[in-house]
Design a protein around this motif. Structure first.
Motif, PDB file in Angstrom:
ATOM      1  N   CYS A 184      95.696  14.625  19.204  1.00  0.00           N
ATOM      2  CA  CYS A 184      96.091  15.326  17.982  1.00  0.00           C
ATOM      3  C   CYS A 184      94.830  15.812  17.271  1.00  0.00           C
ATOM      4  CB  CYS A 184      96.813  14.387  17.029  1.00  0.00           C
ATOM      5  SG  CYS A 184      98.256  13.609  17.732  1.00  0.00           S
ATOM      6  N   HIS A 214      98.332  19.185  10.992  1.00  0.00           N
ATOM      7  CA  HIS A 214      98.353  18.371  12.209  1.00  0.00           C
ATOM      8  C   HIS A 214      98.796  19.254  13.370  1.00  0.00           C
ATOM      9  CE1 HIS A 214      99.163  14.364  14.247  1.00  0.00           C
ATOM     10  NE2 HIS A 214      99.568  15.266  15.118  1.00  0.00           N
ATOM     11  N   VAL A 215      98.010  19.257  14.437  1.00  0.00           N
ATOM     12  CA  VAL A 215      98.364  20.038  15.623  1.00  0.00           C
ATOM     13  C   VAL A 215      98.368  19.108  16.831  1.00  0.00           C
ATOM     14  CG1 VAL A 215      97.687  21.965  17.115  1.00  0.00           C
ATOM     15  CG2 VAL A 215      97.308  22.118  14.655  1.00  0.00           C
ATOM     16  N   HIS A 216      99.436  19.124  17.613  1.00  0.00           N
ATOM     17  CA  HIS A 216      99.506  18.335  18.847  1.00  0.00           C
ATOM     18  C   HIS A 216      98.809  19.138  19.937  1.00  0.00           C
ATOM     19  CE1 HIS A 216     102.398  16.202  16.464  1.00  0.00           C
ATOM     20  NE2 HIS A 216     103.244  17.223  16.478  1.00  0.00           N
TER      21      HIS A 216
HETATM   22 NI    NI Z   1     100.064  15.021  17.231  1.00  0.00          NI
END
Ligand code: NI
Length: 134
Positions: free
Chosen positions: A98, A90-92
């Motif tokens: 996201c 998961h990458v913001h």
């Molecule tokens: Ni995120």
């Protein structure tokens, strides 16, 4: 690969010239390597069309985590198929969006079904499944 078989293949010389130029630009060191990759691609495409085949997939999707229930619904979908999910990332990306990547393993029909349900989740903006195998 246990051993290599050498086979003669007939080519259209014009197409072969274009092919050689293309694979050189792509970084192939020789024609055999490029042709082996094409064959593998063909076989993988064939496996993808068999719902019972075991494959590995990566599902990449982007969503706005502010959208109603999206995070909850995505987590729910993943918790319903824990045996299929090998790993996730998961990458913001920014204050709203996201990016998630799931590595999936299982029958094509099950990978496809989980991926479809995630991509169709309200709030998911884009998603793409790539299937492969060894
Ligand atoms: Ni995120």
């Amino acid at each position: 690969m246990d051993r290599i078989l050498r086979k003669g293949i007939a080519f259209d010389p014009v197409q072969l010239k274009e092919f050689d130029s293309l694979i050189k630009n792509k970084g192939y060191r020789n024609r055999s390597e490029a042709i082996r990759d094409l064959i593998r691609g063909f076989l993988i495409d064939e496996h993808m069309s068999d719902p019972e085949k075991f494959m590995i997939g990566t599902l990449t999707f982007v969503y706005d985590h502010h959208k109603n229930e999206v995070q909850h619904n995505l987590t729910e979908a993943q918790h319903n198929s824990p045996h299929m999910i090998i790993s996730s990332l998961h990458v913001h990306i920014d204050p709203h969006n996201c990016l998630e990547i799931l590595i999936l393993r299982g029958k094509v029909k099950n990978i496809q079904s989980l991926s479809d349900s995630i991509i169709a989740t309200k709030g998911v903006k884009h998603g793409k499944l790539v299937l492969t195998n060894v």
